[in-house]
Design a protein around this motif. Structure first.
Motif, PDB file in Angstrom:
ATOM      1  N   ALA A  30       0.798  -1.228   0.000  1.00  0.00           N
ATOM      2  CA  ALA A  30       0.000   0.000   0.000  1.00  0.00           C
ATOM      3  C   ALA A  30       0.828   1.275   0.000  1.00  0.00           C
ATOM      4  CB  ALA A  30      -0.954  -0.006   1.193  1.00  0.00           C
ATOM      5  N   LEU A  31       1.934   1.307   0.706  1.00  0.00           N
ATOM      6  CA  LEU A  31       2.697   2.555   0.826  1.00  0.00           C
ATOM      7  C   LEU A  31       3.162   3.078  -0.528  1.00  0.00           C
ATOM      8  CD1 LEU A  31       3.777   4.643   2.821  1.00  0.00           C
ATOM      9  CD2 LEU A  31       5.879   3.314   2.923  1.00  0.00           C
ATOM     10  N   SER A  32       3.493   2.203  -1.438  1.00  0.00           N
ATOM     11  CA  SER A  32       3.984   2.657  -2.748  1.00  0.00           C
ATOM     12  C   SER A  32       2.895   3.333  -3.580  1.00  0.00           C
ATOM     13  CB  SER A  32       4.599   1.503  -3.530  1.00  0.00           C
ATOM     14  OG  SER A  32       3.631   0.534  -3.829  1.00  0.00           O
ATOM     15  N   TYR A  33       1.615   3.198  -3.181  1.00  0.00           N
ATOM     16  CA  TYR A  33       0.518   3.859  -3.881  1.00  0.00           C
ATOM     17  C   TYR A  33       0.185   5.234  -3.316  1.00  0.00           C
ATOM     18  CZ  TYR A  33      -0.341  -0.567  -6.211  1.00  0.00           C
ATOM     19  OH  TYR A  33      -0.203  -1.698  -6.967  1.00  0.00           O
ATOM     20  N   ILE A  34       0.795   5.612  -2.210  1.00  0.00           N
ATOM     21  CA  ILE A  34       0.559   6.932  -1.628  1.00  0.00           C
ATOM     22  C   ILE A  34       1.213   7.985  -2.524  1.00  0.00           C
ATOM     23  CG2 ILE A  34       1.232   8.439   0.310  1.00  0.00           C
ATOM     24  CD1 ILE A  34      -1.041   6.687   1.098  1.00  0.00           C
ATOM     25  N   CYS A  35       0.489   9.052  -2.809  1.00  0.00           N
ATOM     26  CA  CYS A  35       1.040  10.135  -3.625  1.00  0.00           C
ATOM     27  C   CYS A  35       2.306  10.682  -2.974  1.00  0.00           C
ATOM     28  CB  CYS A  35       0.012  11.255  -3.781  1.00  0.00           C
ATOM     29  SG  CYS A  35      -1.399  10.778  -4.781  1.00  0.00           S
ATOM     30  N   GLY A  36       3.342  10.845  -3.769  1.00  0.00           N
ATOM     31  CA  GLY A  36       4.621  11.314  -3.267  1.00  0.00           C
ATOM     32  C   GLY A  36       5.603  10.181  -3.045  1.00  0.00           C
ATOM     33  N   PHE A  37       5.080   8.965  -2.964  1.00  0.00           N
ATOM     34  CA  PHE A  37       5.925   7.782  -2.852  1.00  0.00           C
ATOM     35  C   PHE A  37       5.847   7.019  -4.157  1.00  0.00           C
ATOM     36  CE2 PHE A  37       5.465   8.289   1.744  1.00  0.00           C
ATOM     37  CZ  PHE A  37       6.717   7.922   2.194  1.00  0.00           C
ATOM     38  N   GLY A  38       6.656   6.060  -4.288  1.00  0.00           N
ATOM     39  CA  GLY A  38       6.649   5.085  -5.368  1.00  0.00           C
ATOM     40  C   GLY A  38       7.327   3.863  -4.783  1.00  0.00           C
ATOM     41  N   PRO A  39       7.573   2.857  -5.550  1.00  0.00           N
ATOM     42  CA  PRO A  39       8.186   1.647  -5.003  1.00  0.00           C
ATOM     43  C   PRO A  39       9.556   1.878  -4.372  1.00  0.00           C
ATOM     44  CG  PRO A  39       7.319   1.234  -7.199  1.00  0.00           C
ATOM     45  CD  PRO A  39       7.180   2.704  -6.945  1.00  0.00           C
ATOM     46  N   VAL A  40      10.393   2.675  -4.989  1.00  0.00           N
ATOM     47  CA  VAL A  40      11.746   2.894  -4.467  1.00  0.00           C
ATOM     48  C   VAL A  40      11.725   3.746  -3.200  1.00  0.00           C
ATOM     49  CG1 VAL A  40      14.001   3.910  -4.986  1.00  0.00           C
ATOM     50  CG2 VAL A  40      12.800   2.600  -6.741  1.00  0.00           C
ATOM     51  N   LYS A  41      10.999   4.859  -3.219  1.00  0.00           N
ATOM     52  CA  LYS A  41      10.917   5.711  -2.033  1.00  0.00           C
ATOM     53  C   LYS A  41      10.255   4.975  -0.877  1.00  0.00           C
ATOM     54  CE  LYS A  41      10.839  10.106  -4.434  1.00  0.00           C
ATOM     55  NZ  LYS A  41       9.975  11.179  -4.904  1.00  0.00           N
ATOM     56  N   ALA A  42       9.228   4.195  -1.179  1.00  0.00           N
ATOM     57  CA  ALA A  42       8.541   3.427  -0.131  1.00  0.00           C
ATOM     58  C   ALA A  42       9.491   2.417   0.502  1.00  0.00           C
ATOM     59  CB  ALA A  42       7.317   2.724  -0.706  1.00  0.00           C
ATOM     60  N   ASP A  67      11.699  17.102   3.120  1.00  0.00           N
ATOM     61  CA  ASP A  67      10.684  18.145   2.940  1.00  0.00           C
ATOM     62  C   ASP A  67       9.812  17.947   1.706  1.00  0.00           C
ATOM     63  OD1 ASP A  67      11.478  19.461   5.236  1.00  0.00           O
ATOM     64  OD2 ASP A  67      12.862  20.782   4.171  1.00  0.00           O
ATOM     65  N   ARG A  68      10.422  17.638   0.576  1.00  0.00           N
ATOM     66  CA  ARG A  68       9.652  17.547  -0.670  1.00  0.00           C
ATOM     67  C   ARG A  68       8.662  16.381  -0.644  1.00  0.00           C
ATOM     68  NH1 ARG A  68      12.269  18.266  -6.407  1.00  0.00           N
ATOM     69  NH2 ARG A  68      12.017  20.401  -5.745  1.00  0.00           N
ATOM     70  N   VAL A  69       9.124  15.209  -0.246  1.00  0.00           N
ATOM     71  CA  VAL A  69       8.229  14.054  -0.174  1.00  0.00           C
ATOM     72  C   VAL A  69       7.159  14.300   0.893  1.00  0.00           C
ATOM     73  CG1 VAL A  69       8.069  11.581   0.306  1.00  0.00           C
ATOM     74  CG2 VAL A  69       9.992  12.461  -1.005  1.00  0.00           C
ATOM     75  N   PHE A  70       7.546  14.895   2.003  1.00  0.00           N
ATOM     76  CA  PHE A  70       6.586  15.212   3.063  1.00  0.00           C
ATOM     77  C   PHE A  70       5.473  16.112   2.532  1.00  0.00           C
ATOM     78  CE2 PHE A  70       5.000  17.843   6.522  1.00  0.00           C
ATOM     79  CZ  PHE A  70       4.614  16.868   7.436  1.00  0.00           C
ATOM     80  N   THR A  71       5.839  17.132   1.786  1.00  0.00           N
ATOM     81  CA  THR A  71       4.852  18.052   1.218  1.00  0.00           C
ATOM     82  C   THR A  71       3.868  17.311   0.317  1.00  0.00           C
ATOM     83  OG1 THR A  71       6.404  19.887   1.302  1.00  0.00           O
ATOM     84  CG2 THR A  71       4.559  20.110  -0.223  1.00  0.00           C
ATOM     85  N   ASN A  72       4.348  16.344  -0.441  1.00  0.00           N
ATOM     86  CA  ASN A  72       3.493  15.608  -1.373  1.00  0.00           C
ATOM     87  C   ASN A  72       2.611  14.556  -0.710  1.00  0.00           C
ATOM     88  OD1 ASN A  72       4.438  17.004  -3.612  1.00  0.00           O
ATOM     89  ND2 ASN A  72       6.145  15.595  -3.892  1.00  0.00           N
ATOM     90  N   CYS A  73       3.076  13.969   0.387  1.00  0.00           N
ATOM     91  CA  CYS A  73       2.347  12.821   0.930  1.00  0.00           C
ATOM     92  C   CYS A  73       1.753  13.035   2.316  1.00  0.00           C
ATOM     93  CB  CYS A  73       3.243  11.593   0.954  1.00  0.00           C
ATOM     94  SG  CYS A  73       4.533  11.666   2.206  1.00  0.00           S
TER      95      CYS A  73
END
Length: 86
Positions: A30-42, A67-73
């Motif tokens: 599920a985490l890789s489907y959160i906006c701002g994440f993807g498989p690698v970031k997750a 900061d950037r990923v936090f802002t998106n997700c």
């Protein structure tokens, strides 16, 4: 269509980060489907977070994802404290 539906539903519901620490199903999927994440970031987020214990604030979360990923997700991630009396 299924991929888009998963993204929409998971972002609508959100994910509790502390539940994520205890559930390998959420970690792997599920985490890789959160906006701002993807498989690698997750995967990197899970690797950095494992063994650190539960998070108690968004500021703690921000230290793990930047900061950037936090802002998106941030609006799709919940932090429910294990110490709450509910």
């Amino acid at each position: 269509y299924l991929h888009r539906a998963l993204i929409n539903v998971i972002n609508l519901i959100g994910i509790d980060i502390n539940e994520l620490l205890t559930s390998t199903k959420i970690q792997g999927n599920a985490l890789s489907y959160i906006c701002g994440f993807g498989p690698v970031k997750a995967a990197n987020f899970i690797k950095n977070l494992n063994g650190k214990g539960p998070l108690n604030s968004r500021e703690e979360l921000k230290r793990f994802i930047g900061d950037r990923v936090f802002t998106n997700c941030a609006s799709f991630l919940k932090i429910i404290s294990f110490n709450s009396s509910n």
